[in-house]
Design an enzyme around this catalytic site. Structure first.
Site, PDB file in Angstrom:
ATOM      1  N   HIS A  19       0.837  -1.208   0.000  1.00  0.00           N
ATOM      2  CA  HIS A  19       0.000   0.000   0.000  1.00  0.00           C
ATOM      3  C   HIS A  19       0.874   1.261   0.000  1.00  0.00           C
ATOM      4  O   HIS A  19       0.586   2.223  -0.710  1.00  0.00           O
ATOM      5  CB  HIS A  19      -0.884   0.053   1.255  1.00  0.00           C
ATOM      6  CG  HIS A  19      -1.902  -1.037   1.359  1.00  0.00           C
ATOM      7  ND1 HIS A  19      -2.011  -1.844   2.452  1.00  0.00           N
ATOM      8  CD2 HIS A  19      -2.876  -1.435   0.502  1.00  0.00           C
ATOM      9  CE1 HIS A  19      -3.010  -2.696   2.289  1.00  0.00           C
ATOM     10  NE2 HIS A  19      -3.553  -2.476   1.110  1.00  0.00           N
ATOM     11  N   LYS A  43     -15.643  -8.037   4.702  1.00  0.00           N
ATOM     12  CA  LYS A  43     -14.511  -8.328   5.600  1.00  0.00           C
ATOM     13  C   LYS A  43     -14.800  -7.928   7.035  1.00  0.00           C
ATOM     14  O   LYS A  43     -15.423  -6.893   7.280  1.00  0.00           O
ATOM     15  CB  LYS A  43     -13.269  -7.562   5.134  1.00  0.00           C
ATOM     16  CG  LYS A  43     -12.707  -8.070   3.843  1.00  0.00           C
ATOM     17  CD  LYS A  43     -11.476  -7.293   3.440  1.00  0.00           C
ATOM     18  CE  LYS A  43     -10.937  -7.810   2.119  1.00  0.00           C
ATOM     19  NZ  LYS A  43      -9.873  -6.952   1.587  1.00  0.00           N
ATOM     20  N   ARG A  92      -2.455  -6.257  -8.179  1.00  0.00           N
ATOM     21  CA  ARG A  92      -1.397  -7.215  -7.873  1.00  0.00           C
ATOM     22  C   ARG A  92      -1.271  -8.250  -8.994  1.00  0.00           C
ATOM     23  O   ARG A  92      -0.352  -8.235  -9.764  1.00  0.00           O
ATOM     24  CB  ARG A  92      -1.664  -7.909  -6.535  1.00  0.00           C
ATOM     25  CG  ARG A  92      -1.503  -6.970  -5.343  1.00  0.00           C
ATOM     26  CD  ARG A  92      -1.953  -7.626  -4.069  1.00  0.00           C
ATOM     27  NE  ARG A  92      -3.343  -8.073  -4.194  1.00  0.00           N
ATOM     28  CZ  ARG A  92      -3.971  -8.824  -3.321  1.00  0.00           C
ATOM     29  NH1 ARG A  92      -3.350  -9.253  -2.264  1.00  0.00           N
ATOM     30  NH2 ARG A  92      -5.237  -9.158  -3.496  1.00  0.00           N
ATOM     31  N   SER A 130      -3.036  -7.864   3.422  1.00  0.00           N
ATOM     32  CA  SER A 130      -3.195  -7.527   4.837  1.00  0.00           C
ATOM     33  C   SER A 130      -3.543  -8.772   5.649  1.00  0.00           C
ATOM     34  O   SER A 130      -3.071  -8.943   6.775  1.00  0.00           O
ATOM     35  CB  SER A 130      -4.283  -6.471   5.005  1.00  0.00           C
ATOM     36  OG  SER A 130      -3.921  -5.295   4.342  1.00  0.00           O
TER      37      SER A 130
HETATM   38  N1  COA Z   1       0.265  -4.359  -2.334  1.00  0.00           N
HETATM   39  C1  COA Z   1      -0.002  -5.392  -1.527  1.00  0.00           C
HETATM   40  N2  COA Z   1      -1.271  -5.758  -1.167  1.00  0.00           N
HETATM   41  C2  COA Z   1      -2.280  -5.042  -1.661  1.00  0.00           C
HETATM   42  C3  COA Z   1      -2.087  -3.961  -2.522  1.00  0.00           C
HETATM   43  C4  COA Z   1      -0.738  -3.624  -2.846  1.00  0.00           C
HETATM   44  N3  COA Z   1      -0.458  -2.615  -3.654  1.00  0.00           N
HETATM   45  N4  COA Z   1      -3.272  -3.445  -2.853  1.00  0.00           N
HETATM   46  C5  COA Z   1      -4.195  -4.183  -2.238  1.00  0.00           C
HETATM   47  N5  COA Z   1      -3.603  -5.151  -1.518  1.00  0.00           N
HETATM   48  C6  COA Z   1      -4.268  -6.184  -0.725  1.00  0.00           C
HETATM   49  C7  COA Z   1      -5.021  -5.613   0.450  1.00  0.00           C
HETATM   50  O1  COA Z   1      -4.222  -5.604   1.625  1.00  0.00           O
HETATM   51  C8  COA Z   1      -6.185  -6.561   0.575  1.00  0.00           C
HETATM   52  O2  COA Z   1      -5.783  -7.669   1.377  1.00  0.00           O
HETATM   53  P1  COA Z   1      -6.885  -8.462   2.236  1.00  0.00           P
HETATM   54  O3  COA Z   1      -7.882  -9.012   1.253  1.00  0.00           O
HETATM   55  O4  COA Z   1      -6.095  -9.502   2.892  1.00  0.00           O
HETATM   56  O5  COA Z   1      -7.505  -7.460   3.172  1.00  0.00           O
HETATM   57  C9  COA Z   1      -6.415  -7.075  -0.840  1.00  0.00           C
HETATM   58  O6  COA Z   1      -5.251  -6.763  -1.551  1.00  0.00           O
HETATM   59  C10 COA Z   1      -7.597  -6.450  -1.526  1.00  0.00           C
HETATM   60  O7  COA Z   1      -7.424  -5.044  -1.545  1.00  0.00           O
HETATM   61  P2  COA Z   1      -8.562  -4.113  -2.150  1.00  0.00           P
HETATM   62  O8  COA Z   1      -9.020  -4.666  -3.452  1.00  0.00           O
HETATM   63  O9  COA Z   1      -8.048  -2.725  -2.133  1.00  0.00           O
HETATM   64  O10 COA Z   1      -9.782  -4.336  -1.158  1.00  0.00           O
HETATM   65  P3  COA Z   1     -10.047  -3.660   0.221  1.00  0.00           P
HETATM   66  O11 COA Z   1     -10.916  -4.555   1.004  1.00  0.00           O
HETATM   67  O12 COA Z   1      -8.774  -3.258   0.870  1.00  0.00           O
HETATM   68  O13 COA Z   1     -10.836  -2.318  -0.160  1.00  0.00           O
HETATM   69  C11 COA Z   1     -12.863  -1.075  -0.619  1.00  0.00           C
HETATM   70  C12 COA Z   1     -12.104  -2.396  -0.792  1.00  0.00           C
HETATM   71  C13 COA Z   1     -12.932  -0.693   0.869  1.00  0.00           C
HETATM   72  C14 COA Z   1     -12.153   0.020  -1.397  1.00  0.00           C
HETATM   73  C15 COA Z   1     -14.300  -1.308  -1.185  1.00  0.00           C
HETATM   74  O14 COA Z   1     -14.935  -2.351  -0.462  1.00  0.00           O
HETATM   75  C16 COA Z   1     -15.142  -0.053  -1.132  1.00  0.00           C
HETATM   76  O15 COA Z   1     -15.095   0.746  -2.036  1.00  0.00           O
HETATM   77  N6  COA Z   1     -15.927   0.125  -0.033  1.00  0.00           N
HETATM   78  C17 COA Z   1     -16.794   1.279   0.137  1.00  0.00           C
HETATM   79  C18 COA Z   1     -18.261   0.892  -0.123  1.00  0.00           C
HETATM   80  C19 COA Z   1     -18.561   0.948  -1.613  1.00  0.00           C
HETATM   81  O16 COA Z   1     -18.498   1.972  -2.254  1.00  0.00           O
HETATM   82  N7  COA Z   1     -18.945  -0.236  -2.142  1.00  0.00           N
HETATM   83  C20 COA Z   1     -19.246  -0.366  -3.559  1.00  0.00           C
HETATM   84  C21 COA Z   1     -17.992  -0.643  -4.342  1.00  0.00           C
HETATM   85  S1  COA Z   1     -18.347  -0.765  -6.067  1.00  0.00           S
END
Ligand code: COA
Length: 161
Positions: A19, A43, A92, A130
């Site tokens: 991140h 989650k 990723r 994460s």
């Molecule tokens: N390097 C290493 N790991 C990474 C990374 C990077 N550059 N980018 C992402 N990851 C990992 C994260 O740690 C996460 O790990 P985890 O699944 O073990 O927690 C995984 O990849 C997925 O990351 P991401 O796709 O960013 O998902 P998220 O759960 O962290 O975030 C939100 C998702 C919160 C942005 C999304 O649910 C959201 O927009 N929520 C708001 C409500 C909303 O608008 N919903 C409608 C969406 S259309």
């Protein structure tokens, strides 16, 4: 009007070096970057929203054009409220693509003024997540290569045993 503000959303439970790499690169591309801790309803998080915001703030003190916030609303609405022109996401592997593509299309339907931009994750962070960090730390393993040094101890203390 062209927006110079971008948003980097995620659940950041906790922030990892992957991140942080995306944050540094995105902060170079935009005048203002808002890192926003958001709710992923699929989650159950280990760290509270306040803790996640604090951890991100601690490892980004060297960047003067970013702010870190929490929002429990929709990402598309948040982007509108902040007048952000871009949502930054880190890609990723190919396995991320379908889910990210679906979210990008949905967000652009909800807010046509925002574009989702993908930055490719550095090769060394391709396998990182994460949940992997949480699992290793909670079982007493070494996560020093996965999270920023400055928050390493705090994460270990919080997750061990
Ligand atoms: N390097 C290493 N790991 C990474 C990374 C990077 N550059 N980018 C992402 N990851 C990992 C994260 O740690 C996460 O790990 P985890 O699944 O073990 O927690 C995984 O990849 C997925 O990351 P991401 O796709 O960013 O998902 P998220 O759960 O962290 O975030 C939100 C998702 C919160 C942005 C999304 O649910 C959201 O927009 N929520 C708001 C409500 C909303 O608008 N919903 C409608 C969406 S259309």
């Amino acid at each position: 009007m062209k927006s110079k503000t971008a948003i980097y959303p995620g659940s950041f439970d906790p922030i990892t070096l992957g991140h942080l790499d995306i944050i540094h690169r995105a902060a170079k591309l935009f005048d203002r970057l808002i890192v926003v801790v958001m709710v992923n309803p699929a989650k159950k998080c280990a760290f509270s929203p306040e803790e996640r915001v604090e951890l991100i703030k601690k490892c980004t003190t060297d960047l003067d054009n970013i702010t870190v916030e929490f929002s429990d609303g929709l990402l598309a609405d948040y982007a509108k409220e902040k007048q952000a022109g871009a949502i930054i996401k880190g890609l990723r592997a190919l396995s991320d693509f379908e889910y990210e593509f679906q979210m990008a299309l949905t967000n652009s339907k909800l807010n046509p003024d925002v574009e989702t931009l993908f930055l490719t994750t550095k090769a060394e962070n391709m396998y990182l997540s994460s949940s992997m960090v949480r699992q290793i730390a909670s079982m007493g393993g070494d996560v020093s290569g996965f999270v920023p040094d400055i928050i390493h101890k705090q994460i270990i203390n919080r997750l061990k045993g």
